[in-house]
Design a protein around this motif. Structure first.
Motif, mmCIF file in Angstrom:
data_model
loop_
_atom_site.group_PDB
_atom_site.id
_atom_site.type_symbol
_atom_site.label_atom_id
_atom_site.label_comp_id
_atom_site.label_asym_id
_atom_site.label_seq_id
_atom_site.Cartn_x
_atom_site.Cartn_y
_atom_site.Cartn_z
ATOM 1 N N PRO A 82 0.842 -1.209 0.000
ATOM 2 C CA PRO A 82 0.000 0.000 0.000
ATOM 3 C C PRO A 82 0.874 1.254 0.000
ATOM 4 N N TYR A 83 0.378 2.320 -0.616
ATOM 5 C CA TYR A 83 1.136 3.567 -0.669
ATOM 6 C C TYR A 83 0.177 4.745 -0.715
ATOM 7 N N GLU A 84 0.714 5.932 -0.527
ATOM 8 C CA GLU A 84 -0.091 7.147 -0.518
ATOM 9 C C GLU A 84 0.508 8.188 -1.456
ATOM 10 N N VAL A 85 -0.338 8.815 -2.259
ATOM 11 C CA VAL A 85 0.083 9.897 -3.158
ATOM 12 C C VAL A 85 -0.953 11.007 -3.090
ATOM 13 N N LEU A 86 -0.509 12.221 -2.873
ATOM 14 C CA LEU A 86 -1.390 13.391 -2.819
ATOM 15 C C LEU A 86 -2.546 13.201 -1.826
ATOM 16 N N GLY A 87 -2.234 12.560 -0.701
ATOM 17 C CA GLY A 87 -3.229 12.376 0.346
ATOM 18 C C GLY A 87 -4.198 11.233 0.121
ATOM 19 N N ALA A 91 -4.206 0.626 -2.525
ATOM 20 C CA ALA A 91 -3.918 -0.749 -2.110
ATOM 21 C C ALA A 91 -3.763 -1.599 -3.366
ATOM 22 N N PRO A 92 -2.543 -1.784 -3.837
ATOM 23 C CA PRO A 92 -2.319 -2.519 -5.076
ATOM 24 C C PRO A 92 -2.731 -3.989 -4.983
ATOM 25 N N HIS A 93 -3.084 -4.558 -6.117
ATOM 26 C CA HIS A 93 -3.372 -5.983 -6.192
ATOM 27 C C HIS A 93 -2.090 -6.758 -5.890
ATOM 28 N N THR A 129 3.649 -0.210 -23.191
ATOM 29 C CA THR A 129 3.548 -0.289 -21.736
ATOM 30 C C THR A 129 2.552 0.729 -21.211
ATOM 31 N N ALA A 130 2.308 0.678 -19.893
ATOM 32 C CA ALA A 130 1.353 1.604 -19.277
ATOM 33 C C ALA A 130 1.605 1.675 -17.775
ATOM 34 N N ALA A 131 0.980 2.682 -17.163
ATOM 35 C CA ALA A 131 1.025 2.856 -15.709
ATOM 36 C C ALA A 131 -0.387 2.763 -15.160
ATOM 37 N N HIS A 132 -0.520 2.143 -13.986
ATOM 38 C CA HIS A 132 -1.821 2.004 -13.329
ATOM 39 C C HIS A 132 -1.600 2.111 -11.828
ATOM 40 N N THR A 133 -2.595 2.611 -11.117
ATOM 41 C CA THR A 133 -2.410 2.857 -9.680
ATOM 42 C C THR A 133 -2.440 1.595 -8.830
ATOM 43 N N ARG A 159 3.468 3.018 -11.977
ATOM 44 C CA ARG A 159 2.357 3.541 -11.183
ATOM 45 C C ARG A 159 1.927 4.911 -11.714
ATOM 46 N N GLY A 160 0.629 5.182 -11.610
ATOM 47 C CA GLY A 160 0.032 6.413 -12.095
ATOM 48 C C GLY A 160 -1.216 6.030 -12.884
ATOM 49 N N PRO A 161 -1.981 6.958 -13.381
ATOM 50 C CA PRO A 161 -1.898 8.403 -13.157
ATOM 51 C C PRO A 161 -2.586 8.796 -11.856
ATOM 52 N N PHE A 162 -2.075 9.813 -11.187
ATOM 53 C CA PHE A 162 -2.619 10.246 -9.906
ATOM 54 C C PHE A 162 -3.490 11.487 -10.096
ATOM 55 N N HIS A 163 -4.553 11.298 -10.835
ATOM 56 C CA HIS A 163 -5.455 12.394 -11.175
ATOM 57 C C HIS A 163 -6.870 11.850 -11.200
ATOM 58 N N ALA A 164 -7.803 12.543 -10.592
ATOM 59 C CA ALA A 164 -9.185 12.076 -10.499
ATOM 60 C C ALA A 164 -9.756 11.785 -11.880
#
Length: 200
Positions: A82-87, A91-93, A129-133, A159-164
């Motif tokens: 588990p990790y935290e970004v921008l508050g 919880a990764p698979h 390739t790609a990034a996923h949270t 990892r990413g993207p960190f945007h709603a």
């Protein structure tokens, strides 16, 4: 004479005001910012931003670059924590499992080309390739552009993207093949691919 001088000065002042640029105008070609490669950063919408974007030299055979071929791979253990970004907590698979979601895809390019991804691999904007949270790293997904029906298979290794609202960040070539380079982002469906063969 005084009246003529006033008219002349007024005309000069008027012409000068018309050439003053408006402050706060957006720079052309910077409609937004792509999701970072393993680095949190606020974003402003689709497209590329500042020093990111397409490479200075684009290979001529982008359409011929094959999709990623799903195979079983050992998971990158640090990427399962588990990790935290921008508050926000993530919880990764911890295994490759079924996953299907719709949302906005964006892409990242030359700003991160050659830098390390979350798996420790080198990011190649011309690889599929790609990034996923939260998806397991590495794993494979099929990404389908919901407007034009195009789809690609990519290997998720970052990892990413960190945007709603954004659910996946694609490499440059993957975004090119889907037709979202110029718009910067578009609505897609992401579905996990479970490779055939032995389970992990």
């Amino acid at each position: 004479m005084n009246r003529l001088a006033l008219i002349f000065l007024s005309a000069l002042l008027f012409a000068g005001c018309g050439s003053i640029p408006k402050s706060g105008s957006p720079e052309p070609g910077t409609p937004g910012e792509p999701a970072p490669s393993s680095k949190p950063s606020p974003k402003k919408g689709g497209g590329y931003y500042q020093d990111d974007g397409p490479a200075d030299e684009i290979p001529a055979n982008l359409e011929d670059i094959p999709d990623a071929q799903p195979i079983w791979e050992p998971l990158h253990k640090p990427a399962t924590r588990p990790y935290e970004v921008l508050g926000r907590q993530y919880a990764p698979h911890t295994s490759v499992r079924p996953y299907k979601a719709r949302g906005i895809a964006s892409w990242y390019g030359k700003k991160f080309h050659g830098k390390k991804t979350s798996t420790g691999e080198t990011y190649d904007m011309f690889a599929m390739t790609a990034a996923h949270t939260i998806l397991a790293l590495p794993s494979y997904v099929r990404v389908t552009h919901l407007r034009n029906g195009k789809s690609v298979v990519v290997r998720v290794n970052d990892r990413g993207p960190f945007h709603a609202g954004r659910i996946i960040d694609l490499s440059y070539v993957a975004a090119h093949k889907l037709g979202i380079i110029h718009s910067g982002s578009s609505e897609v469906e992401v579905e996990a691919i479970i490779p055939s063969g032995s389970a992990q």
